[in-house]
Design an enzyme around this catalytic site. Structure first.
Site, PDB file in Angstrom:
ATOM      1  N   GLY A  64       0.807  -1.219   0.000  1.00 25.15           N
ATOM      2  CA  GLY A  64       0.000   0.000   0.000  1.00 25.15           C
ATOM      3  C   GLY A  64       0.835   1.262   0.000  1.00 25.15           C
ATOM      4  CD  GLU A  65       5.135   3.826   3.616  1.00 24.95           C
ATOM      5  OE1 GLU A  65       5.845   4.833   3.774  1.00 24.95           O
ATOM      6  OE2 GLU A  65       4.944   2.966   4.491  1.00 24.95           O
ATOM      7  CB  SER A  66       5.036   0.322  -2.789  1.00 24.26           C
ATOM      8  OG  SER A  66       5.962  -0.278  -1.918  1.00 24.26           O
TER       9      SER A  66
END
Length: 141
Positions: A64-66
C-alpha cells in the site's frame, strides 16, 4: 508497467533503474499501472508469509505504501517529492497463496497533501485489507 506520458524524467529513471525500489523488488511487487489518481500493483504471497503461513500484515502495508508514495510523487511533479506522514491499515481477510492485487485511488490530490486509499484483493477478488496513506508534498532543495 504502464507509465503515463509527462512524468518527471528523473522519477521515471529511478523507477526503471530500481524496479520500484529495493524493498518492493525484494517482496516481488510488480507495478502494473501508475498515475496520480489510479495505480495498480501485485505481489506474491509466497515469500511474504508470517510464521503461521498467512501473508504478513506488514506486507500489505508495504504494498500500500509503495503505491501511495509513487502516486503522490507523480502528482507532486518535477522539482518536488512526497513524504509519508500517516498510514493505517485494516486487515479483513487472510491469504495463504497466490497473488495480492492492490488498487490505489486518490482521495485528495492537493498542493501540499495527497491522500490515497489502497485496497488489496486476493485472486478471487475478495478484499483482504484497506490501507489509507497521506503524503506531504515538498519542494526539492
Amino acid at each position: 508497467m504502464r507509465i503515463p506520458d509527462g512524468l518527471d524524467p528523473e522519477l521515471v529513471a529511478r523507477l526503471v533503474e530500481t524496479e520500484g525500489g529495493e524493498l518492493a523488488r525484494k517482496m516481488g511487487i510488480e507495478l502494473l499501472e501508475l498515475s496520480a489518481s489510479h495505480s495498480v500493483a501485485r505481489m506474491p504471497v509466497e515469500g511474504n508469509r508470517q510464521v503461521v503461513g498467512l501473508l504478513h500484515g506488514g506486507a500489505h502495508v508495504v504494498l500500500g505504501e509503495s503505491l501511495g508514495s509513487l502516486s503522490s510523487a507523480i502528482h507532486a511533479g518535477p522539482g518536488r517529492y512526497a513524504v509519508g506522514i500517516e498510514i493505517n491499515a485494516t486487515h479483513s481477510r487472510s491469504a495463504t497463496e497466490g497473488f495480492v492485487t492492490a488498487t490505489c485511488e486518490a482521495l485528495v490530490l492537493g498542493r501540499t497533501l495527497c491522500t490515497h486509499e489502497i485496497v488489496m484483493r486476493d485472486d478471487a477478488g475478495s478484499r483482504l485489507s484497506t490501507v489509507r496513506m497521506t503524503n506531504m508534498l515538498r519542494d526539492a532543495r
